[in-house]
Design a protein around this motif. Structure first.
Motif, PDB file in Angstrom:
ATOM      1  N   GLU A 124      -5.917   5.377   3.731  1.00 29.76           N
ATOM      2  CA  GLU A 124      -7.340   5.262   3.413  1.00 29.76           C
ATOM      3  C   GLU A 124      -7.720   3.863   2.936  1.00 29.76           C
ATOM      4  O   GLU A 124      -8.874   3.454   3.051  1.00 29.76           O
ATOM      5  CB  GLU A 124      -7.715   6.308   2.362  1.00 29.76           C
ATOM      6  N   GLN A 125      -6.738   3.107   2.426  1.00 30.15           N
ATOM      7  CA  GLN A 125      -7.026   1.751   1.964  1.00 30.15           C
ATOM      8  C   GLN A 125      -7.337   0.794   3.116  1.00 30.15           C
ATOM      9  O   GLN A 125      -7.796  -0.331   2.880  1.00 30.15           O
ATOM     10  CB  GLN A 125      -5.855   1.220   1.140  1.00 30.15           C
ATOM     11  N   THR A 153       1.525   3.699  -3.551  1.00 30.56           N
ATOM     12  CA  THR A 153       0.907   5.032  -3.559  1.00 30.56           C
ATOM     13  C   THR A 153       1.930   6.156  -3.425  1.00 30.56           C
ATOM     14  O   THR A 153       1.552   7.325  -3.508  1.00 30.56           O
ATOM     15  CB  THR A 153      -0.100   5.154  -2.397  1.00 30.56           C
ATOM     16  N   ARG A 203       0.822  -1.208   0.000  1.00 29.42           N
ATOM     17  CA  ARG A 203       0.000   0.000   0.000  1.00 29.42           C
ATOM     18  C   ARG A 203       0.859   1.262   0.000  1.00 29.42           C
ATOM     19  O   ARG A 203       0.511   2.253  -0.644  1.00 29.42           O
ATOM     20  CB  ARG A 203      -0.941  -0.014   1.209  1.00 29.42           C
ATOM     21  N   HIS A 206     -11.363  -0.714   4.182  1.00 27.36           N
ATOM     22  CA  HIS A 206     -11.941  -2.041   3.909  1.00 27.36           C
ATOM     23  C   HIS A 206     -11.569  -3.026   5.012  1.00 27.36           C
ATOM     24  O   HIS A 206     -12.424  -3.821   5.456  1.00 27.36           O
ATOM     25  CB  HIS A 206     -11.454  -2.541   2.548  1.00 27.36           C
TER      26      HIS A 206
END
Length: 822
Positions: A185-186, A168, A164, A189
């Motif tokens: 923000e990932q 990014t 991640r 989930h």
């Protein structure tokens, strides 16, 4: 059935992922039964995908479901999510001869059916975090080893979390130690999959709650049984380390993705619990700094910010100051924390702010902690080179505001500024306040040791001061003081040649943090003085390099004198000239006292070398008047007198040299260093007069070396060598100088590399040898009966022939060439 029935299949289990891949790739048709265990994000699905590719490339069908009717390889992911019927079916497939079954699952929680399946699969392949090399291979560009280590620390090396960040981040930002917002923000989930209770646990742990079911149940107002199950889910999701602490990236994500009011509610309950039990609150309130809530009146948080400031005060004064500011914003009366804010400002090096705050505290009888205000103000004044004012404030405090050590530090300051009678009156009429503690005992011994250094023997004074330092060390950075027993003990040790004692005392003080960050710099500067006196300018310069550039007046005087001493011992006139302005400023800001005589003496010699002594004369006269008021105590007087003698030698002032030599003779009885300096002073007078006795000169030089003045001893031997007309004596004295500096004796025959030595003519070798001994061009000319201009011409030709670009390079090259000659 609890064990695999196929021995060949069993051998594939329990190996690492690479081994499992290799075994299947080597023989895809072979039976294999294996389990892959790993928390969420550790790469179970990725490994199964790789295995599927291997089987498909070999023409073997792949099934991802527990369907016994399908041939080929059964590669099943997320077995922990399967129902009981599917798990038993999968177990039945694994028990068949020739089965090819690989099942991936999380560590827990486990149903009975899953446990039975795992027993059949045998020892699992355990997936762990990525190592440095694995992370580096997945980066979008090159990155430093330190940054990769930081990334692993932030993510735990969990492959999904590493991906991640690396997926990014812009390649140009590799090295930026800020987690990308998009990467955080990932986690939305992941948190949504946890369920309400597990997500609440992650949030609570991310703001500081201990990962314990009862603590979390209390803070979140949940049933402990629900919390235990929620924690198991959090662990299974790979969000925590082995100690159930969320990885830093998980904490950051939870704080970003959880509304402030939710986090704040949890923090309030945690703070209430910690305040009720007297537990630490700093980890809870630190993340709130800078948030808008820190600026709002709030009773619970105001108390927490204040307590957090107290917890941070000793180790993190800058943070403590911000917490006290937040406490005031949240409703704490400003006067209640004013003294502690002053202490935090002082420890953080903001002395002007600290003194301003402390003065307000001292003059306002309604303000609490006024005694702390006095301690802060007295400490700041001493650091600013105003020991007399610091002593007066401590003495006033004895009659008005008592604190542990006030009498002792008043006496130390009074003695240090030449007011022995006042110190004696204070010590005889006042006792220390409060019970006898390590701090009060250290302060009392400090005062006694300083007084003994003026009125008694050096050995007893030093012994008392070393004991004072030993008592103060356990106190650590918890108190603020005008000076530390270790610093004063080291100063006395340097004055009487006990360099090992000085080194040991200062090393212990630095290790223990005695006196906090404000005194750490002083300890490090004094520690640099030890190699300087030994003539080890390399070590002294390295020690000086660890000191910050922004210094208080007392530390600036020490640092400037150290720079001057290093430049003088290295014969670096360029560097010496460059610090002339700094030396003037440092001396102007610092009133003379006993504890600044070392740097003052070093500046006396430096200004003599620069032929710029007039501006320092008034400060020298003040120091001599102070010593006179104390009866010219030998321990403190001898070193300054010795430096004045060295200055007279530099400018070849025979009358002043004779006067200083006579003064040193009067103090010779006091300690071995004084005796060595007195003998060396008599030898200097003879050297200046051209009367060099080799044996006497070597004895005096070695006496200085034994007393701790290594460089001074080598200089005396070197100067005696260049002033004698006896070539044999000259060579012997030069070897003595080299030996005192720790250099190997020069061989009496030409070295095997004689061709390089022949680069210099006989006259050039003589010039080089004398220049290396420290003579100026004028002195070399007088010694060789040639003009200074001719000497300069010789040096210029040598430099050109050797291809040297700087004076330092030339001197190093000459040491190589001339150092091999007799």
């Amino acid at each position: 059935m609890n064990h695999p029935t196929n021995p060949q299949a069993a051998s594939a289990a329990g190996v690492h992922a690479a081994g499992l891949r290799a075994a299947i790739a080597a023989e895809p048709a072979a039976p294999v039964v294996a389990g892959i265990q790993g928390a969420g994000g550790y790469g179970k699905s990725a490994l199964l995908s790789q295995l599927a590719g291997i089987y498909q490339a070999a023409g073997i069908p792949v099934s991802s479901s527990p369907d016994a009717s399908r041939d080929g390889a059964h590669l099943v992911d997320d077995a922990h999510l399967l129902d009981e019927t599917s798990l038993y079916a999968l177990r039945a497939i694994a028990e068949k001869p020739g089965a090819r079954v690989v099942v991936a699952y999380r560590p827990g929680p486990r149903s009975h059916a899953l446990s039975e399946l795992i027993a059949t699969l045998g020892a699992p392949v355990l997936l762990t975090g990525l190592g440095r090399d694995e992370v580096a291979r997945g980066l979008p560009g090159p990155a430093s080893r330190e940054w990769i280590d930081w990334l692993i620390e932030q993510t735990g090396g969990v492959p999904r979390f590493v991906g991640r960040v690396t997926g990014t981040i812009d390649p140009s930002q590799l090295g930026d130690r800020t987690l990308p917002r998009l990467a955080l923000e990932q986690f939305r989930h992941d948190f949504d999959q946890l369920g309400e209770h597990a997500r609440a646990c992650v949030t609570a742990m991310s703001v500081g709650a201990a990962p314990h079911p009862e603590v979390l149940a209390s803070v979140l107002e949940l049933d402990p049984g629900h919390v235990a199950g929620a924690l198991a889910s959090v662990r299974s999701g790979g969000l925590v380390d082995d100690h159930d602490m969320p990885w830093p990236i998980v904490r950051a994500a939870a704080q970003l993705l959880t509304p402030l009011e939710v986090r704040l509610g949890i923090v309030r309950r945690l703070v209430d619990a910690q305040l009720a039990h007297g537990g630490p609150v700093l980890p809870l309130v630190r993340p709130l700094l800078g948030a808008r809530v820190a600026l709002l009146p709030e009773a619970t948080l105001s108390a927490a910010f204040e307590k957090g400031g107290d917890e941070a005060l000793a180790e993190a004064p800058e943070l403590a100051g911000r917490l006290f500011d937040a406490a005031v914003s949240a409703g704490v009366p400003e006067s209640r924390v004013a003294a502690r804010r002053a202490r935090a400002a002082a420890a953080a090096g903001r002395l002007d702010e600290a003194l301003r705050l402390a003065d307000r505290v001292i003059v306002d009888p309604a303000v609490p902690d006024r005694a702390l205000g006095v301690q802060v103000a007295a400490s700041v004044l001493a650091h600013r080179g105003l020991l007399a004012q610091s002593a007066d404030l401590c003495a006033w405090s004895v009659d008005n505001l008592r604190w542990s050590g006030d009498t002792a530090y008043a006496a130390v300051g009074l003695v240090g500024t030449g007011r022995l009678r006042e110190a004696d009156e204070l010590l005889s009429s006042r006792r220390e306040s409060g019970p006898p503690t390590s701090l009060s005992g250290a302060a009392a011994k400090l005062a006694g040791g300083v007084r003994e250094s003026v009125t008694g023997a050096a050995t007893s004074a030093l012994s008392t001061l070393v004991r004072a330092a030993a008592l103060a060390d356990p106190v650590g950075p918890g108190v603020m003081l005008p000076d530390s027993p270790a610093a004063i003990a080291a100063t006395v040790a340097l004055h009487c040649g006990e360099l090992d004692v000085a080194e040991s005392s200062l090393a212990k003080a630095v290790e223990s943090g005695s006196g906090g960050p404000l005194l750490e710099v002083r300890h490090r500067l004094l520690a640099a003085w030890v190699p300087l006196m030994r003539g080890d300018t390399v070590t002294a310069r390295q020690a000086l390099g660890s000191v910050p550039s922004e210094l208080a007046a007392r530390d600036r005087l020490l640092a400037t004198a150290l720079h001057a001493g290093i430049a003088g011992r290295d014969n670096d006139m360029t560097a010496l000239t460059a610090i002339r302005g700094q030396a003037r400023q440092a001396a102007a800001e610092h009133s003379p006292d006993l504890f600044c005589l070392l740097p003052l003496g070093e500046l006396v010699v430096a200004t003599a070398r620069l032929h710029d002594q007039d501006w320092l004369t008034p400060y020298l006269h003040e120091a001599q008047a102070l010593l006179s008021a104390l009866g010219n105590p030998p321990l403190w007087t001898s070193m300054l007198t010795w430096k004045c003698l060295q200055a007279a030698v530099v400018v070849e002032d025979m009358d002043s040299a004779a006067r200083h030599a006579a003064d040193l003779g009067e103090t010779a009885h006091h300690n071995p260093m004084s005796a060595a300096m007195a003998e060396a002073a008599r030898m200097w007078l003879r050297v200046l007069d051209g009367q060099v006795d080799q044996d006497e000169a070597e004895r005096a030089a070695r006496g200085l070396h034994a007393a701790g003045l290594t460089w001074d001893g080598a200089r005396l031997a070197g100067q005696a060598a260049i002033r004698t007309t006896d070539r044999k004596a000259m060579l012997s004295l030069l070897e003595c100088a080299r030996a005192l500096q720790g250099k190997q004796p020069r061989p009496r025959a030409m070295s095997a590399n004689a061709g390089e030595g022949e680069l210099l003519s006989d006259r050039e070798r003589e010039v080089a040898q004398l220049v290396l001994a420290g003579l100026t061009y004028k002195q070399v000319g007088k010694r060789l009966f040639i003009s200074a201009k001719t000497v300069e011409h010789h040096i210029g030709r040598i430099r050109q022939r050797l291809g040297c670009q700087s004076r330092e390079e030339l001197l190093d090259r000459l040491r190589e060439l001339v150092g091999s000659e007799a």
